[in-house]
Enzyme design. Structure first.
Site, PDB file in Angstrom:
ATOM      1  N   HIS A 263      -2.908  18.532 -26.073  1.00  0.00           N
ATOM      2  CA  HIS A 263      -3.131  17.116 -25.783  1.00  0.00           C
ATOM      3  C   HIS A 263      -4.548  16.639 -26.103  1.00  0.00           C
ATOM      4  O   HIS A 263      -4.765  15.442 -26.207  1.00  0.00           O
ATOM      5  CB  HIS A 263      -2.794  16.818 -24.325  1.00  0.00           C
ATOM      6  CG  HIS A 263      -1.316  16.684 -24.084  1.00  0.00           C
ATOM      7  ND1 HIS A 263      -0.443  17.715 -24.335  1.00  0.00           N
ATOM      8  CD2 HIS A 263      -0.553  15.644 -23.652  1.00  0.00           C
ATOM      9  CE1 HIS A 263       0.800  17.317 -24.046  1.00  0.00           C
ATOM     10  NE2 HIS A 263       0.758  16.068 -23.629  1.00  0.00           N
TER      11      HIS A 263
ATOM     12  N   GLU B 143       7.039  18.604 -25.436  1.00  0.00           N
ATOM     13  CA  GLU B 143       6.509  19.045 -24.137  1.00  0.00           C
ATOM     14  C   GLU B 143       7.181  20.348 -23.696  1.00  0.00           C
ATOM     15  O   GLU B 143       6.578  21.174 -23.009  1.00  0.00           O
ATOM     16  CB  GLU B 143       6.717  17.968 -23.063  1.00  0.00           C
ATOM     17  CG  GLU B 143       6.020  16.643 -23.345  1.00  0.00           C
ATOM     18  CD  GLU B 143       4.499  16.720 -23.310  1.00  0.00           C
ATOM     19  OE1 GLU B 143       3.938  17.521 -22.535  1.00  0.00           O
ATOM     20  OE2 GLU B 143       3.866  15.966 -24.083  1.00  0.00           O
TER      21      GLU B 143
ATOM     22  N   ARG C 135      -3.521  22.613 -13.296  1.00  0.00           N
ATOM     23  CA  ARG C 135      -2.873  21.450 -13.890  1.00  0.00           C
ATOM     24  C   ARG C 135      -3.444  21.114 -15.261  1.00  0.00           C
ATOM     25  O   ARG C 135      -2.758  20.572 -16.121  1.00  0.00           O
ATOM     26  CB  ARG C 135      -3.034  20.259 -12.941  1.00  0.00           C
ATOM     27  CG  ARG C 135      -2.149  19.108 -13.300  1.00  0.00           C
ATOM     28  CD  ARG C 135      -1.942  18.196 -12.115  1.00  0.00           C
ATOM     29  NE  ARG C 135      -1.114  17.083 -12.508  1.00  0.00           N
ATOM     30  CZ  ARG C 135      -0.411  16.349 -11.662  1.00  0.00           C
ATOM     31  NH1 ARG C 135      -0.451  16.597 -10.395  1.00  0.00           N
ATOM     32  NH2 ARG C 135       0.323  15.362 -12.104  1.00  0.00           N
TER      33      ARG C 135
ATOM     34  N   ASN D 231      -2.579  20.274 -20.432  1.00  0.00           N
ATOM     35  CA  ASN D 231      -3.193  19.532 -21.531  1.00  0.00           C
ATOM     36  C   ASN D 231      -3.160  20.295 -22.848  1.00  0.00           C
ATOM     37  O   ASN D 231      -3.692  19.816 -23.855  1.00  0.00           O
ATOM     38  CB  ASN D 231      -4.641  19.165 -21.188  1.00  0.00           C
ATOM     39  CG  ASN D 231      -4.678  18.135 -20.086  1.00  0.00           C
ATOM     40  OD1 ASN D 231      -3.826  17.252 -20.026  1.00  0.00           O
ATOM     41  ND2 ASN D 231      -5.658  18.256 -19.204  1.00  0.00           N
TER      42      ASN D 231
ATOM     43  N   HIS E 136       4.388  10.027 -28.834  1.00  0.00           N
ATOM     44  CA  HIS E 136       3.573  10.977 -28.081  1.00  0.00           C
ATOM     45  C   HIS E 136       3.915  12.405 -28.505  1.00  0.00           C
ATOM     46  O   HIS E 136       3.033  13.236 -28.726  1.00  0.00           O
ATOM     47  CB  HIS E 136       3.833  10.778 -26.585  1.00  0.00           C
ATOM     48  CG  HIS E 136       3.045  11.695 -25.708  1.00  0.00           C
ATOM     49  ND1 HIS E 136       1.682  11.581 -25.555  1.00  0.00           N
ATOM     50  CD2 HIS E 136       3.419  12.757 -24.948  1.00  0.00           C
ATOM     51  CE1 HIS E 136       1.253  12.538 -24.732  1.00  0.00           C
ATOM     52  NE2 HIS E 136       2.297  13.257 -24.354  1.00  0.00           N
TER      53      HIS E 136
ATOM     54  N   GLU F  77      -5.172  25.754  -6.094  1.00  0.00           N
ATOM     55  CA  GLU F  77      -6.178  26.265  -7.017  1.00  0.00           C
ATOM     56  C   GLU F  77      -6.385  25.218  -8.106  1.00  0.00           C
ATOM     57  O   GLU F  77      -5.477  24.937  -8.879  1.00  0.00           O
ATOM     58  CB  GLU F  77      -5.639  27.565  -7.628  1.00  0.00           C
ATOM     59  CG  GLU F  77      -6.567  28.287  -8.548  1.00  0.00           C
ATOM     60  CD  GLU F  77      -5.829  29.452  -9.222  1.00  0.00           C
ATOM     61  OE1 GLU F  77      -6.388  29.997 -10.169  1.00  0.00           O
ATOM     62  OE2 GLU F  77      -4.712  29.781  -8.794  1.00  0.00           O
TER      63      GLU F  77
ATOM     64  N   ARG G  44       0.820  -1.228   0.000  1.00  0.00           N
ATOM     65  CA  ARG G  44       0.000   0.000   0.000  1.00  0.00           C
ATOM     66  C   ARG G  44       0.852   1.277   0.000  1.00  0.00           C
ATOM     67  O   ARG G  44       0.407   2.324   0.464  1.00  0.00           O
ATOM     68  CB  ARG G  44      -0.975   0.015   1.178  1.00  0.00           C
ATOM     69  CG  ARG G  44      -1.979  -1.127   1.129  1.00  0.00           C
ATOM     70  CD  ARG G  44      -3.198  -0.855   1.998  1.00  0.00           C
ATOM     71  NE  ARG G  44      -4.047  -2.035   2.068  1.00  0.00           N
ATOM     72  CZ  ARG G  44      -3.960  -2.963   3.011  1.00  0.00           C
ATOM     73  NH1 ARG G  44      -3.081  -2.841   3.982  1.00  0.00           N
ATOM     74  NH2 ARG G  44      -4.764  -4.009   2.981  1.00  0.00           N
TER      75      ARG G  44
ATOM     76  N   LYS H 103       2.075  11.509 -11.357  1.00  0.00           N
ATOM     77  CA  LYS H 103       1.138  10.669 -12.107  1.00  0.00           C
ATOM     78  C   LYS H 103       1.817   9.355 -12.460  1.00  0.00           C
ATOM     79  O   LYS H 103       2.859   9.344 -13.111  1.00  0.00           O
ATOM     80  CB  LYS H 103       0.694  11.371 -13.388  1.00  0.00           C
ATOM     81  CG  LYS H 103      -0.333  12.457 -13.166  1.00  0.00           C
ATOM     82  CD  LYS H 103      -0.896  12.942 -14.493  1.00  0.00           C
ATOM     83  CE  LYS H 103      -1.977  13.982 -14.290  1.00  0.00           C
ATOM     84  NZ  LYS H 103      -2.538  14.453 -15.568  1.00  0.00           N
TER      85      LYS H 103
ATOM     86  N   LYS I 230       6.754  23.106 -14.836  1.00  0.00           N
ATOM     87  CA  LYS I 230       5.791  22.079 -14.438  1.00  0.00           C
ATOM     88  C   LYS I 230       5.594  22.068 -12.922  1.00  0.00           C
ATOM     89  O   LYS I 230       4.470  21.892 -12.437  1.00  0.00           O
ATOM     90  CB  LYS I 230       6.210  20.697 -14.935  1.00  0.00           C
ATOM     91  CG  LYS I 230       5.200  19.640 -14.536  1.00  0.00           C
ATOM     92  CD  LYS I 230       4.930  18.554 -15.514  1.00  0.00           C
ATOM     93  CE  LYS I 230       3.701  17.766 -15.055  1.00  0.00           C
ATOM     94  NZ  LYS I 230       3.579  16.455 -15.667  1.00  0.00           N
TER      95      LYS I 230
ATOM     96  N   HIS J 196      -3.826  13.686 -28.105  1.00  0.00           N
ATOM     97  CA  HIS J 196      -4.115  12.367 -27.544  1.00  0.00           C
ATOM     98  C   HIS J 196      -4.999  11.555 -28.485  1.00  0.00           C
ATOM     99  O   HIS J 196      -4.810  10.357 -28.671  1.00  0.00           O
ATOM    100  CB  HIS J 196      -4.809  12.514 -26.193  1.00  0.00           C
ATOM    101  CG  HIS J 196      -4.080  11.829 -25.093  1.00  0.00           C
ATOM    102  ND1 HIS J 196      -4.099  12.281 -23.794  1.00  0.00           N
ATOM    103  CD2 HIS J 196      -3.303  10.720 -25.077  1.00  0.00           C
ATOM    104  CE1 HIS J 196      -3.376  11.483 -23.045  1.00  0.00           C
ATOM    105  NE2 HIS J 196      -2.873  10.534 -23.797  1.00  0.00           N
TER     106      HIS J 196
END
Lengths: 372, 372
Positions: free
Chosen positions: B253, B190, B246, B250, B269, B242, B126, B148, B232, B257
């Site tokens: 993207h 990116e 984030r 995108n 990508h 706030e 965990r 992520k 980033k 995507h």
């Protein structure tokens, strides 16, 4: 109809309520609708529980106009695997109706579907909301508080998982009427544990009401479960501020877990914990932490509830080896939770192999006289 | 030797440093030893990266007296599956030396082993500590900040995972010398994105230093990566207070995507994001948010870095359908991040299918004149 009881689990922004009452499954749809924006629901249950209560859950969601799907996983601890867990995502990400971030997962069943569905909720889209609907005493008094989710690995139980709190728990005690007696007893072992670590009044209740509890009478179960949830919630909340509180919940589990591992899936968790608590009480008595009367009181309650306090043929050396590999062990050191008196426990890091041997050997029966 | 740079990612109790420099892989053992009690380490890498740098990582850990194992997973995004991920636990819970809670996982490689190792760290017992050692520009400027982690599902990328912060990131820019040119360019896409959403100085750097960047010269890479990590980190830290900050990441993207999904694994990508940014810039210009000169500046930088701004044969209807199913979409509504000017973006919820059609059709080439 007996009055519902609600216990708050205080975990800051992750706080939630556990509701215990009769007929709560019919209120599931309304509860989910009250969570805010909900795009759809996924009821995750095992094949046994789905057959009994899956339709009731789906009907309640339909009544609240929430599109829902039912995802069935095969019943039994032997199916608490990564492979079976992975299959849940094929249901969640069905190409015709993939879940989005506003979806809610409902875990319907005992500890196995609860742990697996909670871990699926933790991991789907990196975390979506979930609500737990326990249908066993064990899931209600143990798994429903604390957010422990996960699956087993061949090397051990619950080795893979996440801490992930549900948005709420709905415990419909009517579902306990269909619970096999062995599973009911298994949950009662955790109730005895809660009594020993925090609440001697709970031990009184278990002594006085044992027959209505064993008959799963609604009023007795609401009282029992609410009281146990309160103990566990207090421990888990305290652990947020003060570490190690939560470790108290391992009373009976150090030896119990090892016995369960050794027995494979031939012994229930509750039976193993009952033996583990018996051994731990005796070990504590030999250390003069508690008296013989305390040992006898606890083993007496366990016996009255139909839980074992004796077991032949346990290999103490093998159990010691398993305990050293337990995920709670650090650097091969075995930790045990022992009572200082009934209602209060502490953690001990200095457990000797010979104490474990003696305690395990006492389970073979010659020491059973104390509970007679 | 160029000076190291360290960027702090501010996330309260989960804050950590990203160190960028030459020869950091040799310092890995010392860094891990500095984390506190460490029982063992598990280096998780893909077959390609393990062959190049696995031994260096293991040697460094051995030099710090940390028992370590190397767990290899097959290279390639097509292996970013639950099944391959599950195999990591067979290495972690090797019956002869199962990891305990004081173990540390080291993610060595690009985005795929990074995401998978991070998700394994989140889920083993965990959650145990992990340190990321990116070996690609993309992993360094994107995956190394924000926590992520996860794996793909046949229904989409990164559908299963966790938010789980590492204890630190060590980016050894020497590893970029062995990076295939296509992968280097993929990471640079990116970097262009970070420039458009927050930092026009970064766009200047990409314009001026493009040749030393494309040659992966150490000094240029330390500057570039540190600057991108800072962008980033600022976005991710702001998002803690706030929400929606984030989501700015995108940019490029939404369409990117979808193009990537449609292309399967035949397109990188970065190439997909380059096309997505080109389409988004044009869409923003048609809405009069930015001018033609801004569009030309961005597509000019992309071209200079060897990234595509044209693509034949894209099916706009199919892309729209994929965008509606994106895990970031809510209730079938497509959201896009569009520039208000270079260095500042906002989120738009009112994207019309015909705007997407026009933007996608512009990628077919007739609109390519703007970058000439």
């Amino acid at each position: 109809m007996n009055a519902e009881k609600t216990i708050r689990v205080e975990l800051g922004s992750r706080s939630y309520d556990v509701c215990v009452g009769e007929g709560l499954l019919a209120k599931l749809g309304g509860f989910v609708a009250g969570l805010g924006r909900v795009s759809s629901a996924a009821v995750i249950s095992d094949t046994n529980v789905a057959a009994l209560y899956g339709q009731a859950a789906m009907d309640s969601l339909a009544g609240a106009n929430i599109p829902a799907r039912l995802i069935r996983i095969p019943a039994g601890e032997q199916n608490k695997t990564l492979a079976v867990w992975g299959g849940i995502f094929d249901g969640l990400f069905d190409p015709h109706k993939p879940v989005d971030r506003d979806a809610v997962i409902l875990a319907l069943g005992g500890g196995v579907p609860g742990d697996m569905a909670g871990f699926a909720a933790a991991s789907a889209l990196r975390g979506i909301r979930w609500v737990q609907c326990p249908t066993t005493v064990l899931a209600a008094v143990d798994a429903s508080v604390g957010g422990k989710t996960g699956v087993d690995h061949p090397a051990g139980k619950n080795l893979i998982g996440a801490f992930y709190q549900p948005r709420g728990v709905l415990m419909d005690v009517n579902t306990l009427k269909s619970l096999p007696a062995a599973e009911l007893r298994s949950g009662l072992a955790e109730c005895v544990k809660h009594g020993v670590i925090r609440d001697t009044g709970l031990l009184d209740t278990l002594e006085k009401n044992s027959s209505s509890i064993l008959a799963a009478e609604a009023g007795a179960m609401i009282d029992l479960i609410a009281r146990n949830v309160a103990v566990k919630a207090a421990v888990v909340s305290a652990d947020e501020r003060e570490s190690n509180q939560r470790a108290h919940l391992n009373f009976g589990h150090t030896i119990g877990h090892a016995i369960e591992t050794l027995a494979g899936y031939s012994m229930s968790h509750g039976e193993a914990v009952s033996l583990g608590m018996t051994a731990a009480m005796r070990l504590a008595a030999w250390r003069s932490l508690v008296g013989e009367a305390d040992v006898n009181r606890v083993t007496g309650i366990l016996s009255r509830l139909g839980l074992p306090t004796r077991r032949q043929g346990l290999d103490a050396g093998e159990l010691w080896r398993i305990m050293q590999q337990d995920k709670k062990a650090r650097g091969g050191k075995v930790r045990m939770v022992l009572p200082l008196r009934l209602g209060k426990v502490d953690i001990f890091d200095d457990i000797e192999p010979r104490e474990i041997s003696r305690a395990v050997e006492s389970l073979a029966g010659q020491a059973g006289k104390e509970s007679s």
